[in-house]
Motif scaffolding. Structure first.
Motif, PDB file in Angstrom:
ATOM      1  N   ARG A  70       0.809  -1.196   0.000  1.00 32.96           N
ATOM      2  CA  ARG A  70       0.000   0.000   0.000  1.00 32.96           C
ATOM      3  C   ARG A  70       0.848   1.254   0.000  1.00 32.96           C
ATOM      4  O   ARG A  70       1.856   1.327   0.688  1.00 32.96           O
ATOM      5  N   LYS A  71       0.465   2.250  -0.792  1.00 33.78           N
ATOM      6  CA  LYS A  71       1.211   3.507  -0.851  1.00 33.78           C
ATOM      7  C   LYS A  71       0.818   4.384   0.327  1.00 33.78           C
ATOM      8  O   LYS A  71      -0.342   4.409   0.724  1.00 33.78           O
ATOM      9  N   PRO A  72       1.782   5.128   0.881  1.00 36.11           N
ATOM     10  CA  PRO A  72       1.460   6.000   2.009  1.00 36.11           C
ATOM     11  C   PRO A  72       0.544   7.140   1.577  1.00 36.11           C
ATOM     12  O   PRO A  72       0.672   7.681   0.487  1.00 36.11           O
ATOM     13  N   ARG A  73      -0.402   7.481   2.459  1.00 35.22           N
ATOM     14  CA  ARG A  73      -1.372   8.538   2.149  1.00 35.22           C
ATOM     15  C   ARG A  73      -1.436   9.543   3.292  1.00 35.22           C
ATOM     16  O   ARG A  73      -1.164   9.212   4.436  1.00 35.22           O
ATOM     17  N   ASP A  74      -1.830  10.775   2.952  1.00 33.08           N
ATOM     18  CA  ASP A  74      -1.981  11.799   3.980  1.00 33.08           C
ATOM     19  C   ASP A  74      -3.397  11.745   4.559  1.00 33.08           C
ATOM     20  O   ASP A  74      -4.170  10.851   4.239  1.00 33.08           O
ATOM     21  N   ALA A  75      -3.745  12.702   5.403  1.00 33.21           N
ATOM     22  CA  ALA A  75      -5.038  12.689   6.103  1.00 33.21           C
ATOM     23  C   ALA A  75      -6.214  12.773   5.150  1.00 33.21           C
ATOM     24  O   ALA A  75      -7.297  12.252   5.437  1.00 33.21           O
ATOM     25  N   GLU A  76      -6.052  13.421   3.994  1.00 30.31           N
ATOM     26  CA  GLU A  76      -7.141  13.541   3.024  1.00 30.31           C
ATOM     27  C   GLU A  76      -7.242  12.334   2.106  1.00 30.31           C
ATOM     28  O   GLU A  76      -8.160  12.241   1.290  1.00 30.31           O
ATOM     29  N   GLY A  77      -6.292  11.416   2.202  1.00 30.71           N
ATOM     30  CA  GLY A  77      -6.328  10.230   1.373  1.00 30.71           C
ATOM     31  C   GLY A  77      -5.500  10.345   0.112  1.00 30.71           C
ATOM     32  O   GLY A  77      -5.503   9.449  -0.726  1.00 30.71           O
ATOM     33  N   ASN A  78      -4.746  11.439  -0.049  1.00 29.29           N
ATOM     34  CA  ASN A  78      -3.898  11.612  -1.222  1.00 29.29           C
ATOM     35  C   ASN A  78      -2.604  10.836  -1.056  1.00 29.29           C
ATOM     36  O   ASN A  78      -2.043  10.757   0.035  1.00 29.29           O
ATOM     37  N   ILE A  79      -2.099  10.303  -2.146  1.00 32.95           N
ATOM     38  CA  ILE A  79      -0.847   9.552  -2.097  1.00 32.95           C
ATOM     39  C   ILE A  79       0.287  10.513  -1.814  1.00 32.95           C
ATOM     40  O   ILE A  79       0.422  11.556  -2.446  1.00 32.95           O
ATOM     41  N   VAL A  80       1.131  10.154  -0.858  1.00 30.27           N
ATOM     42  CA  VAL A  80       2.271  10.976  -0.484  1.00 30.27           C
ATOM     43  C   VAL A  80       3.477  10.522  -1.289  1.00 30.27           C
ATOM     44  O   VAL A  80       3.844   9.341  -1.253  1.00 30.27           O
ATOM     45  N   ARG A  81       4.073  11.421  -2.030  1.00 28.26           N
ATOM     46  CA  ARG A  81       5.258  11.097  -2.816  1.00 28.26           C
ATOM     47  C   ARG A  81       6.490  11.352  -1.952  1.00 28.26           C
ATOM     48  O   ARG A  81       6.608  12.371  -1.304  1.00 28.26           O
ATOM     49  N   GLU A  82       7.392  10.425  -1.981  1.00 30.98           N
ATOM     50  CA  GLU A  82       8.582  10.563  -1.131  1.00 30.98           C
ATOM     51  C   GLU A  82       9.744  11.114  -1.894  1.00 30.98           C
ATOM     52  O   GLU A  82       9.886  11.064  -3.027  1.00 30.98           O
TER      53      GLU A  82
END
Length: 82
Positions: A70-82
């Motif tokens: 699973r890709k990491p997501r922020d509080a709004e559910g958007n994928i966080v790019r590293e």
């Protein structure tokens, strides 16, 4: 030869049935009848998937297969790019 055709048609019918394409299922049924296939009874239904996905504290636990992690997501559910 006819047994091979019937086996292929049965696999095709099952795939259409899973996708909910009832018109295609009827067409395959016509071809099965044309080749002399007579079903003994209605095929047995599949057992439903388990509905309870809660862990001990009542929070729902998401079940995932062996696919990609699973890709990491922020509080709004958007994928966080590293």
């Amino acid at each position: 030869m006819t047994n091979t055709i019937i086996a292929a048609l049965l696999r095709e019918r099952e795939a259409y049935e899973r996708r909910g394409q009832d018109d295609r299922v009827r067409q395959v049924d016509e071809q099965l009848a044309h080749h002399g296939y007579q079903p003994a009874e209605e095929p047995p239904g599949r057992s439903p998937a388990p509905k309870d996905t809660t862990d001990g504290d009542g929070a729902a636990e998401e079940r995932r297969g062996r696919g990609r992690p699973r890709k990491p997501r922020d509080a709004e559910g958007n994928i966080v790019r590293e």
